[in-house]
Design a protein around this motif. Structure first.
Motif, PDB file in Angstrom:
ATOM      1  N   LYS A  14     -16.453  -8.691  30.182  1.00 37.91           N
ATOM      2  CA  LYS A  14     -15.564  -8.219  31.117  1.00 37.91           C
ATOM      3  C   LYS A  14     -15.686  -7.313  32.104  1.00 37.91           C
ATOM      4  O   LYS A  14     -15.441  -7.619  33.354  1.00 37.91           O
ATOM      5  CB  LYS A  14     -14.229  -7.729  30.460  1.00 37.91           C
ATOM      6  CG  LYS A  14     -13.741  -8.381  29.063  1.00 37.91           C
ATOM      7  CD  LYS A  14     -12.850  -7.688  28.156  1.00 37.91           C
ATOM      8  CE  LYS A  14     -14.007  -6.788  27.262  1.00 37.91           C
ATOM      9  NZ  LYS A  14     -13.551  -6.160  26.269  1.00 37.91           N
ATOM     10  N   ASP A  33     -11.092   1.374  29.958  1.00 37.44           N
ATOM     11  CA  ASP A  33     -12.031   2.395  28.992  1.00 37.44           C
ATOM     12  C   ASP A  33     -12.321   3.601  30.083  1.00 37.44           C
ATOM     13  O   ASP A  33     -12.181   4.652  29.625  1.00 37.44           O
ATOM     14  CB  ASP A  33     -13.127   1.731  28.339  1.00 37.44           C
ATOM     15  CG  ASP A  33     -12.747   0.876  27.129  1.00 37.44           C
ATOM     16  OD1 ASP A  33     -11.809   1.070  26.662  1.00 37.44           O
ATOM     17  OD2 ASP A  33     -13.634   0.022  26.736  1.00 37.44           O
ATOM     18  N   ARG A  57      -4.975   4.113  21.217  1.00 31.00           N
ATOM     19  CA  ARG A  57      -4.121   2.789  21.624  1.00 31.00           C
ATOM     20  C   ARG A  57      -3.056   3.304  22.313  1.00 31.00           C
ATOM     21  O   ARG A  57      -2.449   2.461  23.330  1.00 31.00           O
ATOM     22  CB  ARG A  57      -3.773   1.997  20.335  1.00 31.00           C
ATOM     23  CG  ARG A  57      -4.613   1.508  19.519  1.00 31.00           C
ATOM     24  CD  ARG A  57      -5.517   0.191  20.231  1.00 31.00           C
ATOM     25  NE  ARG A  57      -6.651   0.008  19.501  1.00 31.00           N
ATOM     26  CZ  ARG A  57      -7.634  -0.595  19.989  1.00 31.00           C
ATOM     27  NH1 ARG A  57      -7.952  -0.871  21.351  1.00 31.00           N
ATOM     28  NH2 ARG A  57      -8.827  -0.859  19.287  1.00 31.00           N
ATOM     29  N   ARG A 117     -19.612   1.740  20.655  1.00 31.96           N
ATOM     30  CA  ARG A 117     -18.236   1.508  20.292  1.00 31.96           C
ATOM     31  C   ARG A 117     -17.997   1.667  18.818  1.00 31.96           C
ATOM     32  O   ARG A 117     -18.650   1.211  17.951  1.00 31.96           O
ATOM     33  CB  ARG A 117     -18.154  -0.147  20.544  1.00 31.96           C
ATOM     34  CG  ARG A 117     -18.351  -0.666  21.891  1.00 31.96           C
ATOM     35  CD  ARG A 117     -18.938  -2.031  22.066  1.00 31.96           C
ATOM     36  NE  ARG A 117     -18.793  -2.349  23.381  1.00 31.96           N
ATOM     37  CZ  ARG A 117     -19.718  -2.897  24.293  1.00 31.96           C
ATOM     38  NH1 ARG A 117     -20.879  -2.751  23.903  1.00 31.96           N
ATOM     39  NH2 ARG A 117     -19.191  -3.295  25.330  1.00 31.96           N
ATOM     40  N   ARG A 136      -9.135 -11.605  15.697  1.00 37.17           N
ATOM     41  CA  ARG A 136      -8.706 -11.466  17.038  1.00 37.17           C
ATOM     42  C   ARG A 136      -8.467 -12.829  17.786  1.00 37.17           C
ATOM     43  O   ARG A 136      -7.733 -12.498  18.738  1.00 37.17           O
ATOM     44  CB  ARG A 136      -9.470 -10.323  17.604  1.00 37.17           C
ATOM     45  CG  ARG A 136      -9.286  -8.972  17.156  1.00 37.17           C
ATOM     46  CD  ARG A 136     -10.121  -8.174  17.960  1.00 37.17           C
ATOM     47  NE  ARG A 136      -9.885  -6.753  17.551  1.00 37.17           N
ATOM     48  CZ  ARG A 136     -10.457  -5.608  18.254  1.00 37.17           C
ATOM     49  NH1 ARG A 136     -11.326  -5.973  19.292  1.00 37.17           N
ATOM     50  NH2 ARG A 136     -10.047  -4.666  18.076  1.00 37.17           N
TER      51      ARG A 136
END
Ligand code: S3P
Length: 167
Positions: A14, A33, A57, A117, A136
């Protein structure tokens, strides 16, 4: 000049693809982020450690709302961002949301051994990638307006996106 959002799993490209796409189109590039880290002056890992995933979140949702007040941007969102339908809705309401679809071996190869991560820290990284991805993928497909094969070099992925968007 709507926004273009790139979503997908960690390591789906991304950020790399997003930067290139933004520069080709003369759009501003924004990574959610990085925006969260800059707003709170903390790394994502430190936020997870100190406040936990739910609070992260909430911060992510807040940043997405702020970013979506503007247009003419390529937005790279964190791998878990569009899993909240509220975020997917906000992003879709200001442009296309493109899912960069990659397979687990590609992710494992790209993220390497060391990772910043938190969701992939500790033992059994490959298993974590596989199971999280399986869970996901349907949600990314549901959140996105378009899906692009994210394997291969960033330049080719950008070409696939611009062809799809006819720009
Ligand atoms: C996450 C992905 C990360 C970051 C956080 C949580 C996820 O972003 O937002 O570690 O839930 O998939 P990248 O997809 O940019 O690595």
């Amino acid at each position: 000049m709507d926004n273009i959002t790139l979503c997908g799993f960690m390591g789906s490209g991304k950020t790399t693809v997003g930067r290139l796409l933004a520069s080709d189109m003369g759009y501003k590039f924004i990574d959610t982020d990085a925006a969260v880290e800059s707003k709170y002056s903390m790394t994502i890992s430190a936020i997870f450690e100190e406040y936990g995933e739910e609070r992260f979140r909430d911060m992510e949702s807040e940043i997405i709302k702020e970013i979506c007040e503007n247009r003419g941007q390529v937005i790279s969102v964190g791998g878990g961002a569009v899993l909240r339908e509220e975020n997917a809705y906000t992003l879709r309401s200001c442009g296309e949301v493109i899912f960069l679809d990659v397979d687990a071996p590609t992710v494992i190869k790209r993220i390497g051994k060391g990772s910043t991560r938190p969701l992939l820290s500790g033992e059994d990284r490959e298993e974590k990638v596989r199971s999280l991805m399986k869970e996901r993928r349907p949600l990314y497909l549901r959140a996105a307006t378009l899906t692009v094969d994210g394997r291969g070099c960033a330049k080719n992925v950008v070409k696939k996106i611009t062809d799809l968007l006819k720009i």
